[in-house]
Scaffold this active site. Structure first.
Site, PDB file in Angstrom:
ATOM      1  N   ASP A  22      29.002   6.133  80.859  1.00  0.00           N
ATOM      2  CA  ASP A  22      27.981   7.161  80.923  1.00  0.00           C
ATOM      3  C   ASP A  22      27.577   7.521  79.500  1.00  0.00           C
ATOM      4  O   ASP A  22      28.058   6.937  78.546  1.00  0.00           O
ATOM      5  CB  ASP A  22      28.452   8.364  81.745  1.00  0.00           C
ATOM      6  CG  ASP A  22      29.662   9.060  81.149  1.00  0.00           C
ATOM      7  OD1 ASP A  22      29.757   9.140  79.908  1.00  0.00           O
ATOM      8  OD2 ASP A  22      30.504   9.540  81.913  1.00  0.00           O
ATOM      9  N   GLU A  44      33.816  11.497  74.604  1.00  0.00           N
ATOM     10  CA  GLU A  44      33.483  12.920  74.512  1.00  0.00           C
ATOM     11  C   GLU A  44      32.252  13.139  73.632  1.00  0.00           C
ATOM     12  O   GLU A  44      32.165  14.126  72.893  1.00  0.00           O
ATOM     13  CB  GLU A  44      34.667  13.737  73.986  1.00  0.00           C
ATOM     14  CG  GLU A  44      35.935  13.602  74.787  1.00  0.00           C
ATOM     15  CD  GLU A  44      35.808  14.099  76.222  1.00  0.00           C
ATOM     16  OE1 GLU A  44      35.051  15.063  76.467  1.00  0.00           O
ATOM     17  OE2 GLU A  44      36.459  13.519  77.101  1.00  0.00           O
ATOM     18  N   ILE A  58      44.206  -1.929  68.612  1.00  0.00           N
ATOM     19  CA  ILE A  58      44.231  -3.337  68.219  1.00  0.00           C
ATOM     20  C   ILE A  58      45.535  -3.920  68.757  1.00  0.00           C
ATOM     21  O   ILE A  58      46.597  -3.283  68.639  1.00  0.00           O
ATOM     22  CB  ILE A  58      44.162  -3.501  66.676  1.00  0.00           C
ATOM     23  CG1 ILE A  58      42.882  -2.873  66.123  1.00  0.00           C
ATOM     24  CG2 ILE A  58      44.278  -4.969  66.273  1.00  0.00           C
ATOM     25  CD1 ILE A  58      41.584  -3.519  66.571  1.00  0.00           C
ATOM     26  N   ALA A  99      48.932   5.185  60.634  1.00  0.00           N
ATOM     27  CA  ALA A  99      47.591   5.539  61.129  1.00  0.00           C
ATOM     28  C   ALA A  99      47.020   6.707  60.329  1.00  0.00           C
ATOM     29  O   ALA A  99      45.841   6.692  59.953  1.00  0.00           O
ATOM     30  CB  ALA A  99      47.651   5.888  62.610  1.00  0.00           C
ATOM     31  N   TYR A 103      43.382   6.657  58.372  1.00  0.00           N
ATOM     32  CA  TYR A 103      42.299   7.604  58.639  1.00  0.00           C
ATOM     33  C   TYR A 103      41.951   8.403  57.386  1.00  0.00           C
ATOM     34  O   TYR A 103      40.782   8.613  57.078  1.00  0.00           O
ATOM     35  CB  TYR A 103      42.668   8.548  59.778  1.00  0.00           C
ATOM     36  CG  TYR A 103      42.999   7.831  61.073  1.00  0.00           C
ATOM     37  CD1 TYR A 103      42.340   6.666  61.446  1.00  0.00           C
ATOM     38  CD2 TYR A 103      43.989   8.309  61.922  1.00  0.00           C
ATOM     39  CE1 TYR A 103      42.649   6.010  62.624  1.00  0.00           C
ATOM     40  CE2 TYR A 103      44.296   7.660  63.104  1.00  0.00           C
ATOM     41  CZ  TYR A 103      43.626   6.508  63.442  1.00  0.00           C
ATOM     42  OH  TYR A 103      43.935   5.864  64.606  1.00  0.00           O
TER      43      TYR A 103
END
Length: 143
Positions: A22, A44, A58, A99, A103
């Site tokens: 959507d 979102e 991944i 991670a 980021y």
């Protein structure tokens, strides 16, 4: 290495799993020589407040080869340039140092800490909310 939209007749499929799409979601398959190595998603998506969440997975055997960095950068570019988002955000486990540093290296900053936000392997885990604003992303690209 490239990304392509995971959309066919309004349905996203990865393996035998199919998901309806959507306007609040965009998914891209991360490929190398037409072989799927992961997926990156914008979810979102809020066109009123112009923000969205980014998620990336991944396959473990392809970790450390630049796929995540490439997919992450291209998807953020898509969010800001195509969808005209103001902010892209994500959640990361506070104990996932690898991670977190990826980021952070992409310009994301910690907005807050969510206590016991994830439940995994029988325990609750804390998460950071991290984000990057479009103006910060543009400034990073200039330097």
């Amino acid at each position: 290495m490239h990304l392509h939209p995971a959309l066919e007749d309004g349905v996203f499929s990865l393996g035998n799993n199919k998901f309806l799409l959507d306007e609040t979601e965009r998914r891209f398959i991360v490929e190398d020589n037409d072989f799927p190595v992961g997926i990156v998603e914008l979810v979102e998506i809020n066109f009123i407040h112009r923000n969205c969440e980014i998620q990336i997975i991944i396959k473990p055997e392809f970790g450390g080869k630049g796929y995540a960095k490439y997919a992450f950068q291209e998807t953020i570019k898509y969010a800001f340039e195509i969808l005209n988002m103001h902010k892209v955000y994500l959640y990361v486990d506070t104990e996932n140092d690898k991670a977190f540093h990826i980021y952070e290296s992409q310009g994301f900053k910690v907005d807050g800490n969510f206590r016991e936000h994830f439940y995994t392997n029988g325990t609750y885990r804390d998460a950071y909310l991290m984000s990057i604003l479009k103006r910060e992303w543009l400034k990073e690209r200039e330097s």
